[in-house]
Structure formats: structure tokens, C-alpha cells
Design an enzyme around this catalytic site. Structure first.
Site, PDB file in Angstrom:
ATOM      1  N   HIS A  82       0.838  -1.194   0.000  1.00  0.00           N
ATOM      2  CA  HIS A  82       0.000   0.000   0.000  1.00  0.00           C
ATOM      3  C   HIS A  82       0.879   1.253   0.000  1.00  0.00           C
ATOM      4  O   HIS A  82       2.035   1.198   0.419  1.00  0.00           O
ATOM      5  CB  HIS A  82      -0.856   0.080   1.270  1.00  0.00           C
ATOM      6  CG  HIS A  82      -1.651  -1.131   1.601  1.00  0.00           C
ATOM      7  ND1 HIS A  82      -3.005  -1.209   1.391  1.00  0.00           N
ATOM      8  CD2 HIS A  82      -1.289  -2.316   2.161  1.00  0.00           C
ATOM      9  CE1 HIS A  82      -3.458  -2.388   1.811  1.00  0.00           C
ATOM     10  NE2 HIS A  82      -2.426  -3.078   2.276  1.00  0.00           N
ATOM     11  N   TYR A  83       0.311   2.371  -0.423  1.00  0.00           N
ATOM     12  CA  TYR A  83       0.877   3.663  -0.032  1.00  0.00           C
ATOM     13  C   TYR A  83      -0.084   4.318   0.939  1.00  0.00           C
ATOM     14  O   TYR A  83      -1.290   4.045   0.938  1.00  0.00           O
ATOM     15  CB  TYR A  83       1.183   4.571  -1.220  1.00  0.00           C
ATOM     16  CG  TYR A  83       0.048   4.959  -2.137  1.00  0.00           C
ATOM     17  CD1 TYR A  83      -1.139   5.520  -1.671  1.00  0.00           C
ATOM     18  CD2 TYR A  83       0.186   4.804  -3.511  1.00  0.00           C
ATOM     19  CE1 TYR A  83      -2.152   5.905  -2.525  1.00  0.00           C
ATOM     20  CE2 TYR A  83      -0.827   5.182  -4.387  1.00  0.00           C
ATOM     21  CZ  TYR A  83      -1.992   5.733  -3.880  1.00  0.00           C
ATOM     22  OH  TYR A  83      -3.005   6.107  -4.735  1.00  0.00           O
ATOM     23  N   THR A  84       0.444   5.197   1.807  1.00  0.00           N
ATOM     24  CA  THR A  84      -0.399   5.784   2.844  1.00  0.00           C
ATOM     25  C   THR A  84      -1.176   7.005   2.370  1.00  0.00           C
ATOM     26  O   THR A  84      -2.210   7.343   2.950  1.00  0.00           O
ATOM     27  CB  THR A  84       0.454   6.191   4.059  1.00  0.00           C
ATOM     28  OG1 THR A  84       1.397   7.200   3.653  1.00  0.00           O
ATOM     29  CG2 THR A  84       1.201   4.993   4.633  1.00  0.00           C
ATOM     30  N   GLU A 136       2.515  -0.989   4.553  1.00  0.00           N
ATOM     31  CA  GLU A 136       2.215   0.381   4.149  1.00  0.00           C
ATOM     32  C   GLU A 136       3.535   1.141   3.947  1.00  0.00           C
ATOM     33  O   GLU A 136       4.470   1.002   4.746  1.00  0.00           O
ATOM     34  CB  GLU A 136       1.391   1.088   5.223  1.00  0.00           C
ATOM     35  CG  GLU A 136      -0.039   0.587   5.353  1.00  0.00           C
ATOM     36  CD  GLU A 136      -0.997   1.297   4.404  1.00  0.00           C
ATOM     37  OE1 GLU A 136      -0.527   2.144   3.612  1.00  0.00           O
ATOM     38  OE2 GLU A 136      -2.203   1.000   4.476  1.00  0.00           O
ATOM     39  N   HIS A 145      -2.706  -3.325  -3.370  1.00  0.00           N
ATOM     40  CA  HIS A 145      -4.060  -3.122  -2.850  1.00  0.00           C
ATOM     41  C   HIS A 145      -5.049  -2.970  -4.008  1.00  0.00           C
ATOM     42  O   HIS A 145      -6.183  -3.452  -3.955  1.00  0.00           O
ATOM     43  CB  HIS A 145      -4.072  -1.876  -1.957  1.00  0.00           C
ATOM     44  CG  HIS A 145      -5.274  -1.783  -1.081  1.00  0.00           C
ATOM     45  ND1 HIS A 145      -5.540  -0.663  -0.315  1.00  0.00           N
ATOM     46  CD2 HIS A 145      -6.293  -2.638  -0.838  1.00  0.00           C
ATOM     47  CE1 HIS A 145      -6.663  -0.856   0.362  1.00  0.00           C
ATOM     48  NE2 HIS A 145      -7.148  -2.049   0.059  1.00  0.00           N
ATOM     49  N   ASP A 157      -3.561   2.158  -4.833  1.00  0.00           N
ATOM     50  CA  ASP A 157      -2.237   1.990  -4.243  1.00  0.00           C
ATOM     51  C   ASP A 157      -1.696   0.569  -4.462  1.00  0.00           C
ATOM     52  O   ASP A 157      -2.481  -0.374  -4.553  1.00  0.00           O
ATOM     53  CB  ASP A 157      -2.264   2.331  -2.745  1.00  0.00           C
ATOM     54  CG  ASP A 157      -3.309   1.557  -1.958  1.00  0.00           C
ATOM     55  OD1 ASP A 157      -4.450   1.437  -2.414  1.00  0.00           O
ATOM     56  OD2 ASP A 157      -2.971   1.069  -0.861  1.00  0.00           O
TER      57      ASP A 157
END
Length: 299
Positions: free
Chosen positions: A56-58, A125, A172, A182
Site C-alpha cells: 500500500h501507499y499511505t 504500508e 491493494h 495503491d
């Protein structure tokens, strides 16, 4: 006679257990207060609960990422900061949830025959803004080199520990393509695969499935739909291009063809999808190509 034989076996097993408990060292026994557990007889019919690794990216900065993932309604097993700190010269990743527990990072999700991917996955993440909007166009934000080095090291360790298959190392957006983007097209999936993290198609197989056609020429929607479904995506299999199909294709392109993520069902997308199925999905239902070039499943 069969009953006598069965009774003899049961009594033999009971005798074996009793003999084990009285004769074997106590380190196989765990005291739980009112009872004890004996771990001397592990079943051979078992495997790991963890089957997926999700990136994921936040979409927010370090401070807000940590707040949301520790005090909000979502969580992840690991967080890689924008500038990882050092301990004894080694980069530090933050563990927010033990791997033995479920983290709430995937949401409504599915891959292959499984739903609720939170139940069977590890979530990583990475602090990254994702994208910025400029005049109705998205500018995707690159990841820092140090982040990717740490992500690869962490992922390889997790993959080895749980024997996660390459096609189960996912974005994700792969498991929730109608909701999520993401870790986005800037995530270096090809480089990660070269380091033993995730899947990547063989160039020669992609060329084979291009069949001499230009990569931007029109692909077969039905073939793409069925190949993506065989690989694991949740996608309609109608042979018709609709908004859902386009969004799933775009998610697939972000992972495997990031230079063009419009969701158009072009020939290169078809070739990449077929190459992945050939390489990683031999255990899935077989795909055979009929005279009209449509795919059909056989058991």
C-alpha cells in the site's frame, strides 16, 4: 475382527500417549493452569494461514500515517517511513501489528477464490503521497530508493517465512480494483520481481502472444477478461467493455504495464495477461483456445 483390530489400535495409541507423557521430557508439555497441552504429536495436515502479501501507499505524511495506522480505524503489520531510520547501520521498519494477528488494511477485497483478504495476508504500508491532481491529470509520486530497498528486504523475509507464491504478492489495487489505486504505477514491480518479490511475465512469452501485432492495437476483451480472472482478478467475463472491466484492466496495467494505465483493452495487455497465466497458473483450471480465439475453461 475389524472391531477387535480397531480397538487394539486405539488402545495402542492411548498406551503410546500415556507412555510419552510419563517418559518424555516435560518441554513438550505446556501448563495452562487447569490443564496442560502436549505438543509432541503435530499433524502433517497443516499449512500457514498467511497466503498473501499486500503493498500500500499511505497517501499522507509520516506523522499522519503513524497516527492513522495506530489510532484510526485501519492498521497494517508494517510501516516503512519516508526516510527510514537506522539501527546498527541497518534500516528500520515499524511493526504496528504482530504477524500472528489480523490487521485491517485490505478492506472489501478478493483474489482468486478468496475474499476478506485481511484474514490471510500481511500488509505493508509505505509512506508516499500517491498522486497529486494537476488540471484533471494525476502526477504519481515516486518512491524513495531507500524505501524500496527496505521493502524488498522485508518482503523477501515474509515470503520465505510463509512460502507465499509470486502471484500472491499483490497491490491493494489488485485485490480491490474498483476502490483503490495503491501502491500506484510508480511502485517498481519489475525490479521487485527481479529481487524475488512478486510475479513478472517473461518477455519472450509476451512477444509470443502479441502474434506480431502492434502493442497498442485492439485486444480481445473476452480473452483479457478470462485471463485476468484466471490469474486472480475479480472481473466480469461478458466479452463486453464496461466501466468495471476498464477499471480492473487499469489496475492490472498499474502492476504490469505502468507506462500506460488507461484501462484500454489493447493487445499488449492481452499478451501480458496470457503470459502471466501461462507462467504462474498451471494449477488453475486449464485454458484452451478455440477456433474463434475465445478462451473456455475445462476442469
Amino acid at each position: 475382527m475389524k472391531r477387535i483390530f480397531l480397538l487394539f489400535n486405539v488402545l495402542s495409541l492411548v498406551g503410546c500417549v500415556e507412555h510419552h507423557i510419563t517418559e518424555k521430557p516435560a518441554n513438550n508439555l505446556i501448563d495452562h493452569g487447569d490443564y496442560a497441552i502436549d505438543t509432541f504429536f503435530p499433524s502433517q495436515v497443516q499449512d500457514e494461514r498467511v497466503r498473501f502479501l499486500i503493498f500500500h501507499y499511505t497517501a499522507v505524511d509520516d506523522t499522519e500515517s503513524l497516527r492513522l495506522l495506530t489510532q484510526g480505524k485501519v492498521s497494517a503489520h508494517y510501516l516503512i517511513s519516508s526516510n527510514p531510520g537506522k539501527f546498527n547501520g541497518k534500516p528500520v521498519v515499524l511493526q504496528l501489528v504482530p504477524e500472528s494477528k489480523r490487521a485491517w488494511h485490505a478492506g472489501v477485497s478478493g483474489w482468486a477464490v478468496r475474499n476478506n483478504i485481511n484474514d490471510t495476508s500481511i500488509g505493508i504500508e509505505i509512506v508516499n503521497d500517491g498522486f497529486h491532481e494537476h488540471s484533471s491529470r494525476r502526477q504519481w509520486i515516486p518512491y524513495h530508493k531507500e524505501q524500496m530497498i527496505l521493502a524488498a528486504s522485508l518482503a523477501r523475509d515474509i515470503i520465505a517465512r510463509y512460502q507465499i507464491k509470486p502471484q500472491n504478492v499483490l497491490a491493494h489495487s489488485d485485490i480491490a480494483p474498483l476502490r483503490k489505486t495503491d501502491p500506484g504505477p510508480q511502485f517498481p514491480w519489475k525490479t521487485m520481481a527481479q529481487q524475488g518479490v512478486g510475479a513478472w511475465p517473461d518477455a519472450e512469452t509476451v512477444t509470443k502472444y502479441l502474434q506480431g501485432k502492434h502493442r497498442w492495437s485492439s485486444g480481445d476483451v473476452m480473452i483479457i477478461q478470462q485471463a485476468l480472472a484466471a490469474y486472480g482478478y475479480t472481473i466480469p467475463k461478458t466479452g463486453k467493455m464496461n466501466s468495471e472491466t476498464q477499471r480492473v484492466i487499469s489496475a492490472f496495467q498499474m502492476h504490469f504495464r505502468p507506462r500506460n494505465i488507461t484501462g484500454v483493452a489493447d493487445m499488449e495487455t492481452e499478451a501480458i495477461a496470457r503470459a502471466l497465466v501461462e507462467k504462474y497458473c498451471a494449477q488453475m483450471p486449464l485454458l484452451i483456445c478455440c477456433e474463434n480465439l475465445r478462451y473456455h475453461y475445462i476442469a
